[in-house]
Design a protein around this motif. Sequence first.
Motif, PDB file in Angstrom:
ATOM      1  N   GLY A   1       9.252  -3.308  -0.475  1.00 56.78           N
ATOM      2  CA  GLY A   1      10.629  -3.452   0.245  1.00 56.78           C
ATOM      3  C   GLY A   1      10.747  -2.652   1.205  1.00 56.78           C
ATOM      4  N   LEU A   2       9.618  -2.017   1.935  1.00 61.30           N
ATOM      5  CA  LEU A   2       9.667  -1.155   3.082  1.00 61.30           C
ATOM      6  C   LEU A   2       9.472  -1.680   4.372  1.00 61.30           C
ATOM      7  N   THR A   3      10.036  -1.355   5.258  1.00 59.35           N
ATOM      8  CA  THR A   3      10.026  -2.200   6.781  1.00 59.35           C
ATOM      9  C   THR A   3       8.739  -1.356   7.332  1.00 59.35           C
ATOM     10  N   TYR A   4       8.207  -2.078   8.271  1.00 62.01           N
ATOM     11  CA  TYR A   4       6.956  -1.474   9.027  1.00 62.01           C
ATOM     12  C   TYR A   4       7.286  -0.168   9.527  1.00 62.01           C
ATOM     13  N   SER A   5       8.421  -0.094   9.902  1.00 59.92           N
ATOM     14  CA  SER A   5       8.917   1.255  10.751  1.00 59.92           C
ATOM     15  C   SER A   5       8.889   2.445   9.601  1.00 59.92           C
ATOM     16  N   LYS A   6       9.109   2.146   8.422  1.00 58.29           N
ATOM     17  CA  LYS A   6       9.343   3.048   7.439  1.00 58.29           C
ATOM     18  C   LYS A   6       7.957   3.283   6.931  1.00 58.29           C
ATOM     19  N   ILE A   7       6.988   2.319   6.927  1.00 54.06           N
ATOM     20  CA  ILE A   7       5.708   2.629   6.634  1.00 54.06           C
ATOM     21  C   ILE A   7       5.051   3.200   7.408  1.00 54.06           C
ATOM     22  N   ARG A   8       5.184   3.207   8.548  1.00 48.42           N
ATOM     23  CA  ARG A   8       4.654   3.885   9.941  1.00 48.42           C
ATOM     24  C   ARG A   8       5.163   5.210   9.703  1.00 48.42           C
ATOM     25  N   GLU A   9       6.479   5.624   9.617  1.00 49.03           N
ATOM     26  CA  GLU A   9       6.665   7.075   9.351  1.00 49.03           C
ATOM     27  C   GLU A   9       6.332   7.793   8.350  1.00 49.03           C
ATOM     28  N   ILE A  10       6.116   7.106   7.189  1.00 49.77           N
ATOM     29  CA  ILE A  10       5.465   7.693   5.969  1.00 49.77           C
ATOM     30  C   ILE A  10       4.064   8.190   6.290  1.00 49.77           C
ATOM     31  N   MET A  11       3.229   7.026   6.843  1.00 46.67           N
ATOM     32  CA  MET A  11       1.824   7.289   7.204  1.00 46.67           C
ATOM     33  C   MET A  11       1.841   8.552   7.965  1.00 46.67           C
ATOM     34  N   ARG A  12       2.847   8.483   9.063  1.00 48.78           N
ATOM     35  CA  ARG A  12       2.560   9.743  10.007  1.00 48.78           C
ATOM     36  C   ARG A  12       3.119  11.080   9.574  1.00 48.78           C
ATOM     37  N   SER A  13       4.367  11.002   8.704  1.00 49.43           N
ATOM     38  CA  SER A  13       4.833  12.232   8.385  1.00 49.43           C
ATOM     39  C   SER A  13       4.158  12.707   6.966  1.00 49.43           C
ATOM     40  N   GLU A  14       3.580  12.001   6.241  1.00 47.72           N
ATOM     41  CA  GLU A  14       2.923  12.525   4.875  1.00 47.72           C
ATOM     42  C   GLU A  14       1.384  12.661   4.980  1.00 47.72           C
ATOM     43  N   HIS A  15       0.973  11.675   5.803  1.00 48.18           N
ATOM     44  CA  HIS A  15      -0.502  11.760   5.936  1.00 48.18           C
ATOM     45  C   HIS A  15      -1.220  11.953   7.192  1.00 48.18           C
ATOM     46  N   GLY A  16      -0.379  12.160   8.430  1.00 51.97           N
ATOM     47  CA  GLY A  16      -0.715  12.434   9.739  1.00 51.97           C
ATOM     48  C   GLY A  16      -1.476  11.340  10.293  1.00 51.97           C
ATOM     49  N   ILE A  17      -1.408  10.073   9.857  1.00 48.20           N
ATOM     50  CA  ILE A  17      -2.099   8.821  10.329  1.00 48.20           C
ATOM     51  C   ILE A  17      -1.075   8.298  11.314  1.00 48.20           C
ATOM     52  N   GLU A  18      -1.751   7.949  12.699  1.00 46.63           N
ATOM     53  CA  GLU A  18      -0.646   6.850  13.633  1.00 46.63           C
ATOM     54  C   GLU A  18      -1.575   5.868  13.750  1.00 46.63           C
ATOM     55  N   GLY A  19      -0.712   4.878  13.801  1.00 42.86           N
ATOM     56  CA  GLY A  19      -1.422   3.392  14.122  1.00 42.86           C
ATOM     57  C   GLY A  19      -0.272   2.067  13.899  1.00 42.86           C
ATOM     58  N   VAL A  20      -0.851   0.762  13.774  1.00 43.64           N
ATOM     59  CA  VAL A  20      -0.131  -0.182  13.729  1.00 43.64           C
ATOM     60  C   VAL A  20      -0.458  -0.872  12.277  1.00 43.64           C
ATOM     61  N   ILE A  21       0.860  -1.018  11.619  1.00 40.26           N
ATOM     62  CA  ILE A  21       0.625  -1.671  10.312  1.00 40.26           C
ATOM     63  C   ILE A  21       0.551  -3.151  10.527  1.00 40.26           C
ATOM     64  N   VAL A  22      -0.534  -4.041   9.965  1.00 40.41           N
ATOM     65  CA  VAL A  22      -0.628  -5.304  10.119  1.00 40.41           C
ATOM     66  C   VAL A  22      -0.650  -5.789   8.807  1.00 40.41           C
ATOM     67  N   PRO A  23       0.032  -6.882   8.397  1.00 36.65           N
ATOM     68  CA  PRO A  23       0.174  -7.406   7.102  1.00 36.65           C
ATOM     69  C   PRO A  23      -1.442  -8.589   7.095  1.00 36.65           C
ATOM     70  N   GLU A  24      -1.936  -8.708   5.844  1.00 39.39           N
ATOM     71  CA  GLU A  24      -3.142  -9.198   5.813  1.00 39.39           C
ATOM     72  C   GLU A  24      -2.997 -10.647   6.113  1.00 39.39           C
ATOM     73  N   TYR A  25      -1.998 -11.414   5.921  1.00 39.39           N
ATOM     74  CA  TYR A  25      -1.751 -12.709   6.067  1.00 39.39           C
ATOM     75  C   TYR A  25      -2.013 -13.190   7.446  1.00 39.39           C
ATOM     76  N   GLY A  26      -1.602 -12.432   8.239  1.00 39.22           N
ATOM     77  CA  GLY A  26      -1.381 -12.984   9.625  1.00 39.22           C
ATOM     78  C   GLY A  26      -1.179 -12.031  10.662  1.00 39.22           C
ATOM     79  N   PRO A  27      -0.577 -12.123  11.805  1.00 34.99           N
ATOM     80  CA  PRO A  27      -0.194 -11.243  12.871  1.00 34.99           C
ATOM     81  C   PRO A  27       1.121 -10.366  12.560  1.00 34.99           C
ATOM     82  N   LEU A  28       1.104  -9.326  13.089  1.00 35.44           N
ATOM     83  CA  LEU A  28       2.378  -8.418  12.993  1.00 35.44           C
ATOM     84  C   LEU A  28       3.647  -9.187  13.455  1.00 35.44           C
TER      85      LEU A  28
END
Length: 197
Positions: A1-28
């Motif tokens: 139930g998380l948006t791509y923006s929220k996942i990006r924010e969690i990855m950056r703030s909690e894990h220090g990881i920057e990047g693009v979140i791409v779903p497995e089934y196809g393009p962003l």
Amino acid sequence: GLTYSKIREIMRSEHGIEGVIVPEYGPLEVCSSDLDCEEILNSDLDSLPGDFYYILQRLKKSEAAEMCNIVNDIFAVSVDGDIYPCHMNVGERNTCLGNIAGNNIFDNGLAYPIFGCKNNELCNACWANELCGGCARFFFYDINNKVYNKLPNSKNCDETRKYIHSLLYLIGCIRTDDVKWKELLSLAKRIKYDAKY
């Protein structure tokens, strides 16, 4: 139930990881509804979408955005030697460009629709052409028929234009607010944003 923006924010703030979140089934799939300008303007600007800096760079440098140049510069080779325009197409026979051990697109010079993908009548007439870029698969791949088209998907183009419009509005709001503009400049010095697409 998380948006791509929220996942990006969690990855950056909690894990220090920057990047693009791409779903497995196809393009962003960008979605203008994910961008809440009022919420961002009332925050400390840590929640700016990654695309914000990319668009800001294009405006600052007066450079056109780039599209992933699949087949010309980028392609994927499967473990069996089959050549595909993109790593997300591996295994899809309709998009196979041949095999490295046999006849392939690079040997016989066959035309492939994705060459020069932004050079078509729809892109050339679009107001967002210089700011639009990124994943060629997102714009030109027909996920139902598993083929690339010479013209972009109009639904994805519409969503992208709405998203770019929202980003431009956000940039304008920040630029006209001296406090927010200084905050953005300070934040930009701490963030290194070098994404190509």
